[in-house]
Design an enzyme around this catalytic site. Sequence first.
Site, short mmCIF file in Angstrom:
data_model
loop_
_atom_site.label_atom_id
_atom_site.label_comp_id
_atom_site.label_asym_id
_atom_site.label_seq_id
_atom_site.Cartn_x
_atom_site.Cartn_y
_atom_site.Cartn_z
N SER A 188 50.11 34.02 35.47
CA SER A 188 48.89 34.07 36.29
C SER A 188 47.83 34.89 35.56
O SER A 188 48.16 35.81 34.80
CB SER A 188 49.19 34.71 37.65
OG SER A 188 47.99 35.00 38.35
N TYR A 215 52.22 41.85 42.42
CA TYR A 215 52.12 40.49 41.88
C TYR A 215 51.59 40.53 40.45
O TYR A 215 52.14 39.90 39.55
CB TYR A 215 51.20 39.66 42.77
CG TYR A 215 51.16 38.19 42.41
CD1 TYR A 215 52.16 37.32 42.84
CD2 TYR A 215 50.12 37.67 41.65
CE1 TYR A 215 52.12 35.97 42.51
CE2 TYR A 215 50.06 36.32 41.32
CZ TYR A 215 51.07 35.48 41.76
OH TYR A 215 51.03 34.14 41.42
#
Length: 260
Positions: free
Chosen positions: A150, A163
């Site tokens: 990501s 995250y």
Amino acid sequence: MNSRIDAWQLQGHTALITGASKGIGYAVARELAGMGASLLLVARDDDYLEQVRIELTDDFPEIDVLAFAADVSEAEDRLAVFDWIADMDAPVSLLINNAGGNLPKATLDYEEDEYRLIFEQNLFSAFEMCRLAHPHLTEHANAAIVNVGSVSGITHVRTGSPYGMTKAALHQLTRNLAAEWAIDGIRVNAVAPWYIRTQRSEPALADADYLDEVLDHTPLRRIGEPEEVAAAIAFLCLPAASYITGHVLAVDGGFLHYGF
């Protein structure tokens, strides 16, 4: 057969895809199937996964499509996946680590069990899937792993610090394995998507003001589609990409050149 045409196809490959029933994982399954790869699909929802298996079997009758319901954040389930593969003697040559999850919060608001679960879902599951897949991948001349990272592993994007931490670590795992496993004939790369139109992103993007802000920081001025991430993943799996390893490919509409 033209060798250059062969370099852009995946006949003779079998791809193990986690989180394969929805979003990016589902798009990857369709993309790889279209290039001739057989599929081993893994996701948590047994009933929905079976629907996807039937759909892909109907759409791609020339390849094998098999499915196994498992939560790869759980050690027992990961072992069960590879017991299943061993029982079938399936020749896994591609591993797509796509399964993951998140619970966005301010850093001080996380309970220990919440952030540890994010690490299990996004990082430790991929680490262990790579290790379990290694003996299978070494048996194929053109093996590859692609991890779904990501942009949050590169810059701050308000997803919550755990995250971002897990995705940054996943990118570094990609680099380490690329160097360590090159001798075994395994290429290891990752993709780093920005906002992609999936069920997970829908709630955030439903906020019109937030959507405008996202688009303002995305040079291509739109949200990405799962198929666009799948195309990048498929490229990294191809024999045509045989000299690419240890790379984290941003699929972000130019976002990383702007920041957020």
